[in-house]
Each structure stands twice: as structure tokens, then as C-alpha cells.
Enzyme design. Structure first.
Site, PDB file in Angstrom:
ATOM      1  N   ASP A  75       0.819  -1.214   0.000  1.00  0.00           N
ATOM      2  CA  ASP A  75       0.000   0.000   0.000  1.00  0.00           C
ATOM      3  C   ASP A  75       0.851   1.262   0.000  1.00  0.00           C
ATOM      4  O   ASP A  75       2.010   1.255   0.434  1.00  0.00           O
ATOM      5  CB  ASP A  75      -0.879   0.038   1.264  1.00  0.00           C
ATOM      6  CG  ASP A  75      -2.068  -0.899   1.153  1.00  0.00           C
ATOM      7  OD1 ASP A  75      -2.066  -1.763   0.267  1.00  0.00           O
ATOM      8  OD2 ASP A  75      -3.001  -0.761   1.977  1.00  0.00           O
ATOM      9  N   HIS A 221       3.717  -2.240   3.254  1.00  0.00           N
ATOM     10  CA  HIS A 221       3.782  -0.883   2.690  1.00  0.00           C
ATOM     11  C   HIS A 221       5.145  -0.687   2.033  1.00  0.00           C
ATOM     12  O   HIS A 221       6.167  -0.955   2.677  1.00  0.00           O
ATOM     13  CB  HIS A 221       3.590   0.173   3.787  1.00  0.00           C
ATOM     14  CG  HIS A 221       2.217   0.154   4.392  1.00  0.00           C
ATOM     15  ND1 HIS A 221       1.860  -0.724   5.387  1.00  0.00           N
ATOM     16  CD2 HIS A 221       1.115   0.902   4.123  1.00  0.00           C
ATOM     17  CE1 HIS A 221       0.591  -0.514   5.713  1.00  0.00           C
ATOM     18  NE2 HIS A 221       0.106   0.465   4.959  1.00  0.00           N
TER      19      HIS A 221
HETATM   20 ZN   LIG Z   1      -2.757   3.353   2.965  1.00  0.00          ZN
END
Ligand SMILES: [Zn+2]
Length: 255
Positions: A75, A221
Site C-alpha cells: 500500500d 507498505h
Molecule cells: Zn494506505
């Protein structure tokens, strides 16, 4: 029926029960306060737990999967410091992943974004701004966020995506209404790495590896340094355990 409706109906019945008790026996006001407080708490918790399918239906893992497949998701990119290195690592292990990109980052780093696509990975929409207050958006503002990100993805990457991941994993009735219009599939996760709050790669790796099972969706992430050691170790473990890493669409279409 959604868990939201079940909770609302149950609360209504409990409220009517309290009114009935009140009529015949008289009860203290705090019984009502307690019921409303519990209802509000459950409503708020429903926003933070996509797996409850409270406000919308989210795909958080492939249930009853027996094939050793896992979907890695990244992400908040594309990121100028880490995304290309993540792509290199994935290539080394012949692994495919899904990148839930923020529209504004796609606009800022178009070449990195194109590299994700050129390397055969999947793309998902993660809103245009990923604003800290995004959860309070109206339906209209949500629609703008989703469509604006969609436009960036299509214009720069030449790709359309029907996958959406809510920023911070927070869902609301207004987001649910917007997604009904855009018809995106909502993608959550069942393994959360907490890589944005845990600095130690060892702790993150330990947390992830004990939860790995066929059909899992892992949240990572590609925006901070720990993603590289974590990913490298994880890919080695997955290879040793004969796991195949696939994109969300491949996992969704797996029979
Ligand atoms: Zn996010």
C-alpha cells in the site's frame, strides 16, 4: 444480511425490551445510556474491522483454499526510495504482487508506477489523496477520490482496476454508497504486518510467518526501509515452504 443490519435490529429489540420493562417496573435511565453506548461502540468498531463485513463486503482472504498460494499487497506507493527495490526483490523470486497505489503518488512518480505494471504486477486503487481525515468524507467526496485515482491509473498506466482498498482499512456507510456506484471490489487482508508502526524487521517477520496459510492476503507498505529486509526474508521462507505468491486477481479467480 449485513452484520450492520443484524446489530441494528438486535439493538432495536433490546430498546423495545427496555421500554417494556420501564412501563411495567420502571428502570433507571442508565440502562438506555448503556445500550446506546454499546451500539455506538459496535458501529465504530465495525468501521475499523473490514473482516466483519459491517458496512460493505470485503475480500480479506480466500477461504477454504488448499493450494499453497498467498497474495502479497503493498500500500501507499509508488515511492521513490523503495518501490523499485521491492520490484527487484519480487523479480528475483519470480513473485507477483498487488500494489494499492495512491493517485497523487502515481501522478508524482509516473515512471515508477509504470515499472510496477511493466513487471506484471496488479494495481489497485487506494484513493487519490489518502488524506488523514478521509474517513469523514461524504459520498460525493469519496466518489471524487476514487474516480480521480482511477483516472491517474488509466492515463499514466493505461490500465483499469476494479480493486479498491480503503485508506487505513476504515469503512463507512458513505464509502459503501460510493463503491456501489463505482462497482469496485473491496480488498482487505487477513495478515497485518504493522510494518508502519513496528521498526524491527525481525518482529514483523515473526508476526507474519506464524500466520501464513493458503489463501492469505498480506498487508505491507512500500514506503519505509523495513519493507526490504522483511520482504527478502519472507520470500525466502515462502520459497522454502513451496508457496506461490500471486496477485489478488489470481487469488480471486483460483477455483
Ligand atoms: Zn494506505
Amino acid at each position: 444480511m449485513r452484520n450492520l443490519q443484524i446489530t441494528s435490529i438486535a439493538t432495536l429489540f433490546m430498546f423495545l425490551f427496555l421500554v417494556l420493562c420501564d412501563t411495567f417496573n420502571g428502570i433507571a435511565l442508565w440502562w438506555y445510556v448503556l445500550l446506546i453506548s454499546i451500539w455506538l461502540l459496535v458501529m465504530a468498531m465495525g468501521s475499523f474491522h473490514m473482516r466483519w463485513n459491517f458496512y460493505l463486503k470485503a475480500f480479506t482472504s480466500k477461504k477454504n483454499q488448499t493450494t499453497k498460494q498467498i497474495a502479497l499487497t503493498f500500500d501507499d506507493g509508488p515511492n521513490p526510495n523503495f518501490t523499485l527495490k521491492v520490484l527487484d526483490l519480487l523479480n528475483q523470486y519470480n513473485a507477483k504482487a498487488t500494489f494499492f497505489c495512491i493517485g497523487v503518488n502515481v501522478e508524482t512518480y509516473p515512471e515508477i508506477f509504470k515499472s510496477i505494471i511493466d513487471n506484471g504486477h496488479d494495481i489497485g486503487n487506494h484513493s487519490f489523496s489518502h488524506d488523514a481525515m478521509i474517513a469523514f468524507n461524504s459520498t460525493e467526496t469519496w466518489l471524487n477520490e476514487i474516480k480521480q485515482a482511477e483516472n491517474s491509473i488509466l492515463r499514466i498506466g493505461g490500465k483499469k482496476t476494479n480493486l479498491f482498498r480503503p485508506p487505513f482499512g476504515v469503512t463507512t456507510p458513505k464509502l459503501a454508497r460510493a463503491l456501489k456506484v463505482t462497482e469496485h471490489k473491496v480488498i482487505g487482508w487477513n495478515i497485518r504486518s504493522y510494518d508502519t508502526v513496528t521498526k524491527s524487521p525481525e518482529r514483523i517477520i515473526k508476526r507474519i510467518t506464524k500466520q501464513i496459510k493458503p489463501g492469505a492476503i498480506l498487508l505491507l507498505h512500500d514506503k519505509q526501509p523495513n519493507v526490504l529486509p522483511v520482504l527478502e526474508h519472507l520470500l525466502r521462507v515462502l520459497q522454502k515452504w513451496d508457496y506461490q505468491t500471486v496477485t489478488i486477481n489470481e487469488l480471486l479467480n483460483e477455483k
